[in-house]
Design a protein around this motif. Structure first.
Motif, PDB file in Angstrom:
ATOM      1  N   GLY A  31     -84.622 -26.842  14.458  1.00 46.72           N
ATOM      2  CA  GLY A  31     -83.858 -26.509  13.415  1.00 46.72           C
ATOM      3  C   GLY A  31     -83.000 -27.664  12.636  1.00 46.72           C
ATOM      4  O   GLY A  31     -82.991 -28.712  12.951  1.00 46.72           O
ATOM      5  N   SER A  32     -82.292 -27.144  11.579  1.00 48.59           N
ATOM      6  CA  SER A  32     -81.364 -28.022  10.966  1.00 48.59           C
ATOM      7  C   SER A  32     -80.406 -28.646  11.754  1.00 48.59           C
ATOM      8  O   SER A  32     -79.709 -29.664  11.396  1.00 48.59           O
ATOM      9  N   VAL A  64     -80.139 -18.847  15.498  1.00 47.39           N
ATOM     10  CA  VAL A  64     -81.426 -19.423  15.725  1.00 47.39           C
ATOM     11  C   VAL A  64     -82.363 -18.974  14.343  1.00 47.39           C
ATOM     12  O   VAL A  64     -83.006 -19.530  13.859  1.00 47.39           O
ATOM     13  N   TRP A  65     -81.965 -17.635  13.546  1.00 46.44           N
ATOM     14  CA  TRP A  65     -82.738 -17.256  12.617  1.00 46.44           C
ATOM     15  C   TRP A  65     -82.216 -17.948  11.285  1.00 46.44           C
ATOM     16  O   TRP A  65     -83.116 -17.960  10.368  1.00 46.44           O
ATOM     17  N   THR A  66     -80.950 -18.647  11.120  1.00 43.73           N
ATOM     18  CA  THR A  66     -80.689 -19.296   9.967  1.00 43.73           C
ATOM     19  C   THR A  66     -81.138 -20.813  10.194  1.00 43.73           C
ATOM     20  O   THR A  66     -80.946 -21.576   9.188  1.00 43.73           O
ATOM     21  N   GLY A 112     -96.744 -21.641  17.377  1.00 44.41           N
ATOM     22  CA  GLY A 112     -96.992 -20.691  16.314  1.00 44.41           C
ATOM     23  C   GLY A 112     -96.095 -21.114  15.162  1.00 44.41           C
ATOM     24  O   GLY A 112     -95.204 -22.005  15.264  1.00 44.41           O
ATOM     25  N   ARG A 113     -96.029 -20.182  14.051  1.00 44.10           N
ATOM     26  CA  ARG A 113     -95.158 -20.192  12.931  1.00 44.10           C
ATOM     27  C   ARG A 113     -94.434 -19.143  12.878  1.00 44.10           C
ATOM     28  O   ARG A 113     -94.766 -17.923  12.892  1.00 44.10           O
ATOM     29  N   ILE A 114     -93.317 -19.399  12.615  1.00 44.05           N
ATOM     30  CA  ILE A 114     -92.196 -18.334  12.630  1.00 44.05           C
ATOM     31  C   ILE A 114     -91.753 -17.908  11.289  1.00 44.05           C
ATOM     32  O   ILE A 114     -91.972 -18.481  10.163  1.00 44.05           O
ATOM     33  N   MET A 115     -91.606 -16.487  11.319  1.00 45.34           N
ATOM     34  CA  MET A 115     -91.163 -15.801  10.090  1.00 45.34           C
ATOM     35  C   MET A 115     -89.889 -14.930  10.160  1.00 45.34           C
ATOM     36  O   MET A 115     -89.784 -14.190  11.379  1.00 45.34           O
ATOM     37  N   VAL A 116     -88.793 -15.052   9.628  1.00 45.99           N
ATOM     38  CA  VAL A 116     -87.764 -14.168   9.770  1.00 45.99           C
ATOM     39  C   VAL A 116     -87.950 -12.985   8.990  1.00 45.99           C
ATOM     40  O   VAL A 116     -88.215 -12.804   8.115  1.00 45.99           O
ATOM     41  N   ARG A 117     -87.651 -11.659   9.704  1.00 47.78           N
ATOM     42  CA  ARG A 117     -87.571 -10.329   9.007  1.00 47.78           C
ATOM     43  C   ARG A 117     -86.465  -9.882   9.310  1.00 47.78           C
ATOM     44  O   ARG A 117     -86.134  -8.941  10.213  1.00 47.78           O
ATOM     45  N   ASP A 118     -85.552  -9.896   8.159  1.00 47.53           N
ATOM     46  CA  ASP A 118     -84.422  -9.243   8.134  1.00 47.53           C
ATOM     47  C   ASP A 118     -84.577  -8.110   7.371  1.00 47.53           C
ATOM     48  O   ASP A 118     -84.070  -7.834   6.168  1.00 47.53           O
ATOM     49  N   ASP A 119     -85.036  -7.166   8.043  1.00 45.93           N
ATOM     50  CA  ASP A 119     -85.435  -5.702   7.588  1.00 45.93           C
ATOM     51  C   ASP A 119     -85.275  -4.647   8.464  1.00 45.93           C
ATOM     52  O   ASP A 119     -85.844  -4.669   9.652  1.00 45.93           O
ATOM     53  N   GLU A 120     -84.559  -3.897   8.042  1.00 49.88           N
ATOM     54  CA  GLU A 120     -84.258  -2.811   9.088  1.00 49.88           C
ATOM     55  C   GLU A 120     -85.325  -1.768   9.655  1.00 49.88           C
ATOM     56  O   GLU A 120     -85.565  -1.327  10.950  1.00 49.88           O
ATOM     57  N   ARG A 121     -86.205  -1.623   8.702  1.00 50.16           N
ATOM     58  CA  ARG A 121     -87.402  -0.909   9.065  1.00 50.16           C
ATOM     59  C   ARG A 121     -88.134  -1.604  10.135  1.00 50.16           C
ATOM     60  O   ARG A 121     -88.670  -1.081  11.104  1.00 50.16           O
ATOM     61  N   TYR A 122     -88.265  -2.905   9.977  1.00 51.72           N
ATOM     62  CA  TYR A 122     -89.135  -3.807  10.863  1.00 51.72           C
ATOM     63  C   TYR A 122     -88.415  -3.741  12.160  1.00 51.72           C
ATOM     64  O   TYR A 122     -88.900  -3.389  13.380  1.00 51.72           O
TER      65      TYR A 122
END
Length: 212
Positions: A31-32, A64-66, A112-122
């Motif tokens: 990461g950064s 990690v997610w940022t 793999g390729r990562i995607m952040v899911r900042d989504d309460e339903r998820y």
């Protein structure tokens, strides 16, 4: 990962099975702030994409997610059964003494390729599925509704989802395949006697395959 041909995982299905049976993976990112590793339990959705998709959540306070951007390449390592193998467990050692200590193990690398899911339903759906999976063997299974709704809502706000589309799988199942069947059988029997049944049985199956 260096994988001699005789230690190759036998199939994609075998690698996916290892992930299901040992879902605590190590997520490596670049990461950064540089290299980082996090130990995270994953859910495998094998029917999603060609090789499957990994789903997990992390604490919102975990950077990690940022540190990643959607689409970044990441690596998740899943380790199965493992054990030290003594040369004294091989009958051939008593004959010619040409054996050395080693370590047997089963491991899968999921790129793999990562995607952040900042989504309460998820994250709520993911937590519910993970709970059902890992509480299944409990005599009294915990459910999200066992806790106060407000408390669960606050917990959902404190986590962030991540999704990883698997693009490549590499598996190394090091089970003494380079040894004589008699040596493998002997080592597998000792492992089973010492409580390492899973690894011992995996090695024993190697000798059955060699006989077929």
């Amino acid at each position: 990962m260096y994988v001699p041909e005789h230690f190759n995982a036998p199939s994609t299905d075998a690698m996916l099975d290892l992930i299901r049976q040992h879902p605590l993976g190590i997520l490596f990112i670049n990461g950064s702030s540089g290299l980082d590793a996090n130990h995270i339990p994953f859910e495998l959705a094998a029917e999603q994409q060609a090789l499957g998709t990994l789903h997990a959540h992390v604490a919102r306070n975990n950077p990690v997610w940022t540190e990643v951007r959607n689409g970044d390449e990441v690596l998740v390592v899943f380790r199965g059964e493992e054990s030290y193998i003594s040369p004294n467990w091989y009958p051939s050692k008593q004959e010619h003494h040409k054996q050395v200590p080693t370590w047997n193990y089963k491991v899968v690398h999921a790129h793999g390729r990562i995607m952040v899911r900042d989504d309460e339903r998820y994250v709520r759906g993911l937590v519910a599925r993970l709970t059902r999976t890992h509480e299944a063997s409990e005599p009294k299974q915990w459910k999200m509704t066992d806790a106060p709704a407000q408390y669960i809502a606050s917990m959902m706000q404190a986590i962030v989802g991540i999704e990883i589309e698997i693009t490549r799988l590499t598996g190394k199942f090091k089970l003494s395949q380079n040894k004589d069947p008699e040596d493998i059988r002997s080592a597998s029997t000792i492992l089973i006697e010492r409580g390492r049944e899973a690894l011992g049985e995996s090695m024993r199956r190697i000798t059955l395959d060699q006989e077929d």
